[in-house]
Design a protein around this motif. Structure first.
Motif, PDB file in Angstrom:
ATOM      1  N   TYR B  78      40.540  48.979  41.489  1.00 40.81           N
ATOM      2  CA  TYR B  78      39.944  49.385  42.760  1.00 40.81           C
ATOM      3  C   TYR B  78      40.505  48.570  43.907  1.00 40.81           C
ATOM      4  O   TYR B  78      40.515  47.342  43.860  1.00 40.81           O
ATOM      5  CB  TYR B  78      38.429  49.204  42.677  1.00 40.81           C
ATOM      6  CG  TYR B  78      37.654  49.605  43.914  1.00 40.81           C
ATOM      7  CD1 TYR B  78      38.059  50.669  44.705  1.00 40.81           C
ATOM      8  CD2 TYR B  78      36.498  48.926  44.276  1.00 40.81           C
ATOM      9  CE1 TYR B  78      37.337  51.043  45.829  1.00 40.81           C
ATOM     10  CE2 TYR B  78      35.760  49.288  45.384  1.00 40.81           C
ATOM     11  CZ  TYR B  78      36.191  50.354  46.161  1.00 40.81           C
ATOM     12  OH  TYR B  78      35.470  50.716  47.264  1.00 40.81           O
ATOM     13  N   PRO B  80      39.420  48.201  47.576  1.00 41.30           N
ATOM     14  CA  PRO B  80      38.453  48.591  48.594  1.00 41.30           C
ATOM     15  C   PRO B  80      39.117  48.649  49.974  1.00 41.30           C
ATOM     16  O   PRO B  80      40.280  48.286  50.132  1.00 41.30           O
ATOM     17  CB  PRO B  80      37.410  47.485  48.546  1.00 41.30           C
ATOM     18  CG  PRO B  80      37.706  46.693  47.336  1.00 41.30           C
ATOM     19  CD  PRO B  80      39.137  46.883  47.028  1.00 41.30           C
ATOM     20  N   PRO B  84      39.866  42.615  48.603  1.00 37.97           N
ATOM     21  CA  PRO B  84      38.970  41.493  48.265  1.00 37.97           C
ATOM     22  C   PRO B  84      39.759  40.255  47.864  1.00 37.97           C
ATOM     23  O   PRO B  84      39.901  39.950  46.694  1.00 37.97           O
ATOM     24  CB  PRO B  84      38.169  42.040  47.084  1.00 37.97           C
ATOM     25  CG  PRO B  84      39.086  43.026  46.439  1.00 37.97           C
ATOM     26  CD  PRO B  84      39.994  43.563  47.494  1.00 37.97           C
ATOM     27  N   LEU B  85      40.276  39.542  48.845  1.00 39.41           N
ATOM     28  CA  LEU B  85      41.162  38.413  48.553  1.00 39.41           C
ATOM     29  C   LEU B  85      40.452  37.091  48.802  1.00 39.41           C
ATOM     30  O   LEU B  85      39.708  36.958  49.765  1.00 39.41           O
ATOM     31  CB  LEU B  85      42.397  38.487  49.453  1.00 39.41           C
ATOM     32  CG  LEU B  85      43.160  39.807  49.434  1.00 39.41           C
ATOM     33  CD1 LEU B  85      44.256  39.790  50.475  1.00 39.41           C
ATOM     34  CD2 LEU B  85      43.739  40.063  48.057  1.00 39.41           C
ATOM     35  N   PHE B  86      40.722  36.123  47.920  1.00 41.83           N
ATOM     36  CA  PHE B  86      40.243  34.764  48.153  1.00 41.83           C
ATOM     37  C   PHE B  86      41.309  34.049  48.964  1.00 41.83           C
ATOM     38  O   PHE B  86      42.401  33.776  48.456  1.00 41.83           O
ATOM     39  CB  PHE B  86      39.989  34.041  46.840  1.00 41.83           C
ATOM     40  CG  PHE B  86      38.827  34.591  46.079  1.00 41.83           C
ATOM     41  CD1 PHE B  86      37.534  34.323  46.487  1.00 41.83           C
ATOM     42  CD2 PHE B  86      39.026  35.379  44.963  1.00 41.83           C
ATOM     43  CE1 PHE B  86      36.446  34.838  45.787  1.00 41.83           C
ATOM     44  CE2 PHE B  86      37.951  35.889  44.267  1.00 41.83           C
ATOM     45  CZ  PHE B  86      36.658  35.611  44.677  1.00 41.83           C
ATOM     46  N   LEU B  87      40.987  33.768  50.229  1.00 44.94           N
ATOM     47  CA  LEU B  87      42.003  33.252  51.138  1.00 44.94           C
ATOM     48  C   LEU B  87      42.472  31.854  50.750  1.00 44.94           C
ATOM     49  O   LEU B  87      43.548  31.437  51.129  1.00 44.94           O
ATOM     50  CB  LEU B  87      41.445  33.224  52.568  1.00 44.94           C
ATOM     51  CG  LEU B  87      40.951  34.575  53.077  1.00 44.94           C
ATOM     52  CD1 LEU B  87      40.465  34.444  54.511  1.00 44.94           C
ATOM     53  CD2 LEU B  87      42.059  35.617  52.999  1.00 44.94           C
ATOM     54  N   TYR B  94      45.574  33.762  42.512  1.00 43.03           N
ATOM     55  CA  TYR B  94      44.679  34.902  42.673  1.00 43.03           C
ATOM     56  C   TYR B  94      44.906  35.940  41.574  1.00 43.03           C
ATOM     57  O   TYR B  94      43.954  36.394  40.928  1.00 43.03           O
ATOM     58  CB  TYR B  94      44.882  35.515  44.059  1.00 43.03           C
ATOM     59  CG  TYR B  94      44.078  36.765  44.300  1.00 43.03           C
ATOM     60  CD1 TYR B  94      42.693  36.712  44.408  1.00 43.03           C
ATOM     61  CD2 TYR B  94      44.695  37.999  44.414  1.00 43.03           C
ATOM     62  CE1 TYR B  94      41.948  37.850  44.632  1.00 43.03           C
ATOM     63  CE2 TYR B  94      43.960  39.152  44.639  1.00 43.03           C
ATOM     64  CZ  TYR B  94      42.581  39.064  44.747  1.00 43.03           C
ATOM     65  OH  TYR B  94      41.855  40.203  44.960  1.00 43.03           O
ATOM     66  N   VAL B  98      42.363  37.223  38.687  1.00 42.55           N
ATOM     67  CA  VAL B  98      41.988  38.622  38.440  1.00 42.55           C
ATOM     68  C   VAL B  98      42.295  38.996  36.984  1.00 42.55           C
ATOM     69  O   VAL B  98      41.524  39.695  36.326  1.00 42.55           O
ATOM     70  CB  VAL B  98      42.716  39.563  39.423  1.00 42.55           C
ATOM     71  CG1 VAL B  98      42.425  41.013  39.092  1.00 42.55           C
ATOM     72  CG2 VAL B  98      42.307  39.264  40.851  1.00 42.55           C
ATOM     73  N   GLN B 144      46.337  43.549  42.819  1.00 42.70           N
ATOM     74  CA  GLN B 144      45.067  43.206  42.160  1.00 42.70           C
ATOM     75  C   GLN B 144      44.513  44.411  41.399  1.00 42.70           C
ATOM     76  O   GLN B 144      44.029  44.293  40.276  1.00 42.70           O
ATOM     77  CB  GLN B 144      44.129  42.677  43.250  1.00 42.70           C
ATOM     78  CG  GLN B 144      42.667  42.644  42.940  1.00 42.70           C
ATOM     79  CD  GLN B 144      41.995  43.949  43.259  1.00 42.70           C
ATOM     80  OE1 GLN B 144      41.404  44.572  42.402  1.00 42.70           O
ATOM     81  NE2 GLN B 144      42.107  44.424  44.485  1.00 42.70           N
TER      82      GLN B 144
END
Lengths: 234, 356
Positions: B78, B80, B84-87, B94, B98, B144
């Motif tokens: 998915y 979105p 939906p990223l962790f900066l 990352y 995932v 991702q």
């Protein structure tokens, strides 16, 4: 759960939060230790009971971003659409915070070992103290985690958590004012987190207190899971 | 395979999604089209299990998203609306996170390397996501979704924030992925949907107002293959001339354009009136300034459908739905049909690109 635990633990130390917490905790505990050490007693219980207030300040900082930040950055969409149970997400985050708290508390072991070179400490009392601290801290972390799941703002989460903690301490003052022996005052005494925590520092291990803190932790973890689940139906 | 049945989502008294149903078979690329706030993202969030529907069911590869969420989510990738990223992580950290989160069983390094190569983020692999541009963040978001090689890909506006070159790359990537994945793609860029998707679902104000191929939509709406002609001539005489042509059902004056009169000519189906009109006008020495058949582009169709009453269209769509489902089943059971359909639909898209 493992992936989330690892990611959260790492996040504490890629941001200044983890280090700040450790530094503040080590600083104050070191200060208390240097004072108590001169008193010539091998018992660190006094330090533990004083640390109560430091922990009250540190817990909100430790838990404030756990869920709120995910909601703000929309990374919760990744977590909640991944093939992972909600309880695993909540537990992963809780354990990461508890681990940082444990690393902070670890310094007490160092102090006790230092003391043991000079005087023979009562290790059982020490273990009781440490257990009390971890149980008490764990329940506050679960509460902070829950409050963090209610908002998108870290600041709101931190302030609310701190306010609730203060309220819990103020309950004690209230119970002092009320006529003793009434149902209400008994209830307040029963709820007193401070009394239950300090009871550990007196060297007593009351199972009721252990169960109390464990229940508190469990209830807040459950509430956190429910709040997150409920959100989907909003 | 994605099966969505009578999906309804209410936010208090506001109904965001009203009775949306569709089935998407393996290997199909379906475009989700609709104006802002139509309910596209909400529908996607429900399909992926991020939101729960007020009523209705979603099944991914026969697993219900509510009853067996883990099994269903395992086969979904998915992206979105907002990646939906962790900066605070590097791209590498990352994607590894995932990978662990999705409990992927494929060999880690080769699998991640393949994805990184596919979406072209090799040169930022070791950089912090915080420092990446929007285009790269979008690609990391796509990467991702691809981790774990899920059979269903749900991409919410995947080309937002990319430059034209990247858009074409990502489109080609999606088309390539569509060969062995089931893809739902939302967009408000019509040419994109047309270029990539075989099937289009249009949503407006929460209503599902259409579910058809681009060609099918066009055929449905351009009920008339009317001809527009602009002639510099006395209007009345010209009208009489047009009306007397063989194959013409009716003629209307639709306006004046710098001395020329515009007519809308409704021909009988199959009649080639354009040639007749040109010949006759030439014979009378009337200059023909413009002459064309009114063919609807996807854009026209879209604008028309979105401006119509969605409730009426939805009702119309619902009454046709059983037929549509049967047709889809037939297409799948007879292997030859979808293969034949693909080039036929790609052709107009290519023509359009050339024109552009």
């Amino acid at each position: 759960m493992g992936a989330i635990f690892k990611r959260e633990l790492k996040a504490y130390f890629t941001s200044p939060i983890g280090f700040s917490i450790l530094i503040i905790f080590y600083l104050f505990s070191g200060l208390f230790f240097s004072v108590y050490f001169q008193s010539g007693s091998p018992d660190l219980s006094g330090i533990f009971s004083t640390l109560f207030y430091i922990v009250l300040v540190l817990i909100p900082i430790l838990t404030m971003r756990l869920f709120s930040e995910d909601k703000r950055q929309k990374t919760d969409q990744l977590l909640l659409t991944a093939p992972v149970k909600l309880t695993a997400i909540v537990l992963g985050k809780f354990l990461a915070a508890l681990t940082v708290f444990g690393i902070a508390m670890g310094i007490m072991v160092v102090y006790q070992i230092l003391v043991s070179f000079f005087l023979a400490p009562d290790w059982l009392v020490f273990v009781g103290n440490l257990l009390g601290m971890l149980l008490f801290g764990g329940s506050l972390i679960a509460m902070g985690l829950f409050i963090s799941a209610l908002t998108e703002s870290q600041v709101v989460a931190a302030i609310t958590t701190f306010a609730v903690e203060l309220a819990m301490v103020l309950i004690d003052l209230l119970s002092g004012i009320l006529p003793s022996g009434t149902f209400f005052s008994k209830a307040l005494v029963w709820l007193s987190v401070y009394d239950r925590y300090t009871s550990f520092t007196y060297g007593t291990l009351d199972y009721a207190n252990v169960v109390f803190f464990l229940s508190l932790t469990f209830i807040f973890l459950l509430l956190t899971t429910m709040v997150n689940d409920r959100r989907r139906y909003a | 395979m994605i099966e969505v049945q009578h999906l309804v989502k209410k936010y208090g008294s506001n109904v965001a999604v009203k009775d949306v149903s569709f089935t998407i078979h393996d290997g199909e690329i379906v475009g989700f089209l609709g104006p802002n706030g139509a309910g596209k993202s909400t529908t996607m969030n429900i399909i992926t299990g991020y939101l729960s529907a007020t009523s209705g069911t979603v099944k991914i590869n026969d697993y219900d998203i509510l009853e067996q969420p883990e099994l269903a989510k395992r086969s979904i990738g998915y992206l979105p609306e907002l990646p939906p990223l962790f900066l605070d992580m590097t791209v590498k950290e990352y994607l590894n996170f995932v990978y662990d989160l999705k409990k992927t069983r494929l060999p880690r390094t080769p699998h991640l390397n393949e994805i990184v190569k596919l979406v072209r983020i090799e040169n930022v692999y070791n950089r912090l996501i915080r420092n990446l541009s929007k285009g790269y963040r979008q690609r990391v978001g796509i990467a991702q979704a691809l981790v774990g090689n899920p059979s269903v890909l749900i991409l919410d506006e995947p080309t937002v924030g990319l430059d034209p070159q990247q858009i074409i790359e990502i489109r080609n990537l999606i088309a390539q992925l569509g060969r062995n994945h089931t893809v739902i793609l939302s967009s408000h860029i019509l040419s994109e949907i047309q270029a990539v998707c075989e099937r289009i679902i249009i949503i407006n104000q929460g209503y599902q107002i259409a579910d058809d191929t681009a060609a099918g939509l066009s055929a449905r709406l351009s009920d008339d293959h009317a001809v527009t002609v602009r002639i510099v001539a006395p209007p009345r005489e010209a009208k009489t001339m047009l009306e007397t042509l063989p194959g013409v059902l009716s003629v209307q004056v639709t306006g004046m354009h710098s001395g020329a009169t515009e007519f809308k000519v409704d021909p009988r189906p199959g009649a080639d009136v354009c040639r007749l009109i040109a010949d006759r006008a030439m014979a009378k020495k009337w200059p023909v300034v413009a002459l064309f058949t009114n063919e609807l582009t996807l854009e026209d169709i879209y604008i028309r459908m979105v401006n119509e009453d969605p409730e009426k269209l939805a009702a119309q769509h619902a009454s046709e739905a059983p037929l549509g489902d049967d047709a889809a089943d037939e297409a799948v059971s007879a292997d030859g049909i979808p293969v034949e359909q693909v080039p036929a639909e790609e052709a107009p898209a290519e023509e359009q690109q050339e024109e552009a």
